[in-house]
Design a protein around this motif. Structure first.
Motif, PDB file in Angstrom:
ATOM      1  N   VAL A  78       0.824  -1.207   0.000  1.00 46.72           N
ATOM      2  CA  VAL A  78       0.000   0.000   0.000  1.00 46.72           C
ATOM      3  C   VAL A  78       0.861   1.262   0.000  1.00 46.72           C
ATOM      4  CG1 VAL A  78      -1.729   1.311   1.286  1.00 46.72           C
ATOM      5  CG2 VAL A  78      -1.894  -1.181   1.155  1.00 46.72           C
ATOM      6  N   PHE A  79       1.917   1.274   0.809  1.00 42.90           N
ATOM      7  CA  PHE A  79       2.792   2.446   0.889  1.00 42.90           C
ATOM      8  C   PHE A  79       3.405   2.740  -0.484  1.00 42.90           C
ATOM      9  CE2 PHE A  79       6.822   4.581   1.542  1.00 42.90           C
ATOM     10  CZ  PHE A  79       6.532   5.531   2.502  1.00 42.90           C
ATOM     11  N   THR A  80       3.933   1.702  -1.123  1.00 42.42           N
ATOM     12  CA  THR A  80       4.584   1.858  -2.424  1.00 42.42           C
ATOM     13  C   THR A  80       3.604   2.303  -3.497  1.00 42.42           C
ATOM     14  OG1 THR A  80       6.256   0.188  -1.884  1.00 42.42           O
ATOM     15  CG2 THR A  80       5.884   0.636  -4.215  1.00 42.42           C
ATOM     16  N   SER A  81       2.444   1.654  -3.571  1.00 36.45           N
ATOM     17  CA  SER A  81       1.464   2.004  -4.603  1.00 36.45           C
ATOM     18  C   SER A  81       0.933   3.420  -4.408  1.00 36.45           C
ATOM     19  CB  SER A  81       0.308   0.997  -4.606  1.00 36.45           C
ATOM     20  OG  SER A  81      -0.317   0.933  -3.344  1.00 36.45           O
ATOM     21  N   THR A  82       0.786   3.850  -3.144  1.00 34.51           N
ATOM     22  CA  THR A  82       0.333   5.220  -2.867  1.00 34.51           C
ATOM     23  C   THR A  82       1.348   6.238  -3.371  1.00 34.51           C
ATOM     24  OG1 THR A  82      -0.886   4.493  -0.904  1.00 34.51           O
ATOM     25  CG2 THR A  82      -0.367   6.836  -1.069  1.00 34.51           C
ATOM     26  N   TRP A  83       2.636   5.973  -3.107  1.00 35.20           N
ATOM     27  CA  TRP A  83       3.678   6.879  -3.572  1.00 35.20           C
ATOM     28  C   TRP A  83       3.765   6.883  -5.102  1.00 35.20           C
ATOM     29  CZ3 TRP A  83       6.214  10.983  -2.303  1.00 35.20           C
ATOM     30  CH2 TRP A  83       6.339  11.330  -0.959  1.00 35.20           C
ATOM     31  N   ASN A  84       3.538   5.743  -5.726  1.00 32.14           N
ATOM     32  CA  ASN A  84       3.535   5.697  -7.196  1.00 32.14           C
ATOM     33  C   ASN A  84       2.429   6.575  -7.767  1.00 32.14           C
ATOM     34  OD1 ASN A  84       5.745   3.999  -7.549  1.00 32.14           O
ATOM     35  ND2 ASN A  84       4.520   2.137  -7.424  1.00 32.14           N
ATOM     36  N   VAL A  85       1.264   6.537  -7.133  1.00 30.59           N
ATOM     37  CA  VAL A  85       0.142   7.374  -7.573  1.00 30.59           C
ATOM     38  C   VAL A  85       0.484   8.853  -7.400  1.00 30.59           C
ATOM     39  CG1 VAL A  85      -2.225   8.058  -7.036  1.00 30.59           C
ATOM     40  CG2 VAL A  85      -1.633   5.637  -7.150  1.00 30.59           C
ATOM     41  N   ILE A  86       1.080   9.199  -6.252  1.00 30.82           N
ATOM     42  CA  ILE A  86       1.439  10.602  -5.981  1.00 30.82           C
ATOM     43  C   ILE A  86       2.447  11.110  -7.010  1.00 30.82           C
ATOM     44  CG2 ILE A  86       2.649  12.132  -4.360  1.00 30.82           C
ATOM     45  CD1 ILE A  86       1.415  10.467  -2.090  1.00 30.82           C
ATOM     46  N   MET A  87       3.495  10.322  -7.264  1.00 30.05           N
ATOM     47  CA  MET A  87       4.534  10.768  -8.197  1.00 30.05           C
ATOM     48  C   MET A  87       4.004  10.863  -9.625  1.00 30.05           C
ATOM     49  SD  MET A  87       8.121   9.105  -6.788  1.00 30.05           S
ATOM     50  CE  MET A  87       7.561   7.422  -6.514  1.00 30.05           C
ATOM     51  N   THR A  88       3.090   9.975  -9.991  1.00 31.20           N
ATOM     52  CA  THR A  88       2.493  10.028 -11.326  1.00 31.20           C
ATOM     53  C   THR A  88       1.543  11.207 -11.460  1.00 31.20           C
ATOM     54  OG1 THR A  88       2.642   7.609 -11.497  1.00 31.20           O
ATOM     55  CG2 THR A  88       1.159   8.724 -13.021  1.00 31.20           C
ATOM     56  N   THR A 127       8.267   5.758 -12.099  1.00 33.41           N
ATOM     57  CA  THR A 127       7.299   6.847 -11.915  1.00 33.41           C
ATOM     58  C   THR A 127       7.971   8.212 -11.820  1.00 33.41           C
ATOM     59  OG1 THR A 127       7.340   6.238  -9.549  1.00 33.41           O
ATOM     60  CG2 THR A 127       5.460   5.502 -10.842  1.00 33.41           C
ATOM     61  N   CYS A 128       9.287   8.249 -11.691  1.00 33.74           N
ATOM     62  CA  CYS A 128      10.026   9.514 -11.662  1.00 33.74           C
ATOM     63  C   CYS A 128      10.389   9.990 -13.064  1.00 33.74           C
ATOM     64  CB  CYS A 128      11.319   9.364 -10.855  1.00 33.74           C
ATOM     65  SG  CYS A 128      11.082   9.425  -9.068  1.00 33.74           S
ATOM     66  N   CYS A 129      10.104   9.199 -14.081  1.00 30.45           N
ATOM     67  CA  CYS A 129      10.587   9.492 -15.429  1.00 30.45           C
ATOM     68  C   CYS A 129       9.562  10.276 -16.253  1.00 30.45           C
ATOM     69  CB  CYS A 129      10.927   8.200 -16.156  1.00 30.45           C
ATOM     70  SG  CYS A 129      12.249   7.258 -15.354  1.00 30.45           S
ATOM     71  N   GLN A 130      10.073  11.226 -17.029  1.00 27.39           N
ATOM     72  CA  GLN A 130       9.254  11.951 -17.993  1.00 27.39           C
ATOM     73  C   GLN A 130       9.116  11.096 -19.249  1.00 27.39           C
ATOM     74  OE1 GLN A 130      10.930  15.812 -18.776  1.00 27.39           O
ATOM     75  NE2 GLN A 130      11.626  16.055 -16.667  1.00 27.39           N
ATOM     76  N   TRP A 131       7.906  10.976 -19.736  1.00 25.39           N
ATOM     77  CA  TRP A 131       7.701  10.168 -20.938  1.00 25.39           C
ATOM     78  C   TRP A 131       8.039  11.008 -22.167  1.00 25.39           C
ATOM     79  CZ3 TRP A 131       7.435   5.472 -22.608  1.00 25.39           C
ATOM     80  CH2 TRP A 131       6.961   5.218 -23.898  1.00 25.39           C
ATOM     81  N   ASN A 132       8.925  10.477 -22.990  1.00 28.30           N
ATOM     82  CA  ASN A 132       9.345  11.133 -24.219  1.00 28.30           C
ATOM     83  C   ASN A 132       8.873  10.284 -25.398  1.00 28.30           C
ATOM     84  OD1 ASN A 132      10.972  11.922 -26.555  1.00 28.30           O
ATOM     85  ND2 ASN A 132      12.169  13.133 -25.104  1.00 28.30           N
ATOM     86  N   SER A 133       7.979  10.849 -26.219  1.00 30.08           N
ATOM     87  CA  SER A 133       7.378  10.072 -27.312  1.00 30.08           C
ATOM     88  C   SER A 133       8.404   9.669 -28.370  1.00 30.08           C
ATOM     89  CB  SER A 133       6.247  10.872 -27.967  1.00 30.08           C
ATOM     90  OG  SER A 133       6.723  12.113 -28.457  1.00 30.08           O
ATOM     91  N   TYR A 134       9.506  10.420 -28.479  1.00 33.70           N
ATOM     92  CA  TYR A 134      10.518  10.093 -29.484  1.00 33.70           C
ATOM     93  C   TYR A 134      11.409   8.934 -29.023  1.00 33.70           C
ATOM     94  CZ  TYR A 134       9.110  14.475 -31.641  1.00 33.70           C
ATOM     95  OH  TYR A 134       8.381  15.475 -32.225  1.00 33.70           O
TER      96      TYR A 134
END
Length: 255
Positions: free
Chosen positions: A145-155, A185-192
């Protein structure tokens, strides 16, 4: 005129006040009832809507959790409005007493939450969250739960860690994933670059990472609403006090 030691005029005035109070309380609770019905309808529609709106909301777990909060609030307001309307119009002392007890319970729960928030405010520091993140965050483990909550926050807030990517140095995440500097979840998505950019982000490249910490991102996000929320909380508490006084006056006035 005095009948049996009681002024007829005073008795009539008392009856008029009681009648006025009864209908005012009915109108007041009827609007609460309508508000609760509306929230219940919105929550139910999102959950069962066949046009796909449910799937759109479900993409963001915070929004999907909000649907259940709306349903709970709607049910509570529906019940309060129903009890208040029936108790007032039927002059039923049992319903009025139940209405009063329910409002009192909600009022005390809100008061207790405010006191606890004040007492434990020192636990909401940046250092506390950083320490907990280092100790418990695991990465892509959706069962924790702790990990999934932080993933949601960072996303949701496009942020990384509490203060920044450096929060993952010497952390449980790095221990479990020695080849990764930061989680996905810390990464910016780059379409290229696509997945290649995500891999570079997790391994070393700061160019593809969200450098802003979640603590600052959330403070900035909620700062605009904090004063409005505080004012709304005061108004809600005042309305609840008003409703309790009204209900008790009507309860005592019914013969």
């Amino acid at each position: 005129q005095v009948v049996g030691g009681v002024s007829v005029g005073a008795a009539d005035m008392e009856g008029d006040c009681l009648s006025c109070m009864k209908y005012l309380m009915f109108i007041f609770n009827f609007f609460i009832f309508l508000g609760g019905s509306f929230l219940l309808g919105v929550g139910a529609w999102v959950l069962v809507d066949p046009t796909g709106f449910r799937e759109i909301v479900a993409v963001n777990p915070l929004l999907f959790m909000g649907v259940y909060v709306i349903l709970a609030m709607g049910a509570m307001l529906f019940l309060l409005g129903f009890l208040g309307c029936c108790g007032a119009i039927r002059e039923n002392k049992c319903l009025l007493l139940f209405f009063f007890m329910l409002i009192l319970f909600i009022f005390l729960a809100e008061l207790a939450a405010a006191i606890l928030a004040f007492l434990f405010r020192e636990h909401l520091t940046r250092e506390y969250f950083s320490r907990e993140l280092k100790r418990h965050y695991q990465g892509r483990n959706n069962t924790d739960v702790f990990t999934s909550t932080w993933n949601v926050i960072m996303t949701t807030f496009d942020c990384c860690g509490v203060s920044g990517p450096e929060d993952f140095d010497e952390s449980l995440f790095r221990l479990l994933n020695p080849n990764k500097m930061v989680p996905e979840t810390c990464c910016q998505w780059n379409s290229y670059l696509g997945d290649a950019g995500v891999e570079q982000c997790m391994s070393s490249s700061a160019a593809f990472q969200h450098n802003k910490g979640c603590y600052s991102a959330m403070v900035e996000y909620f700062e605009a609403y904090i004063y409005s929320a505080g004012a709304l909380a005061i108004v809600v508490l005042a309305v609840e006090l008003f409703a309790m006084v009204f209900a008790m006056c009507l309860f005592r006035g019914i013969q």
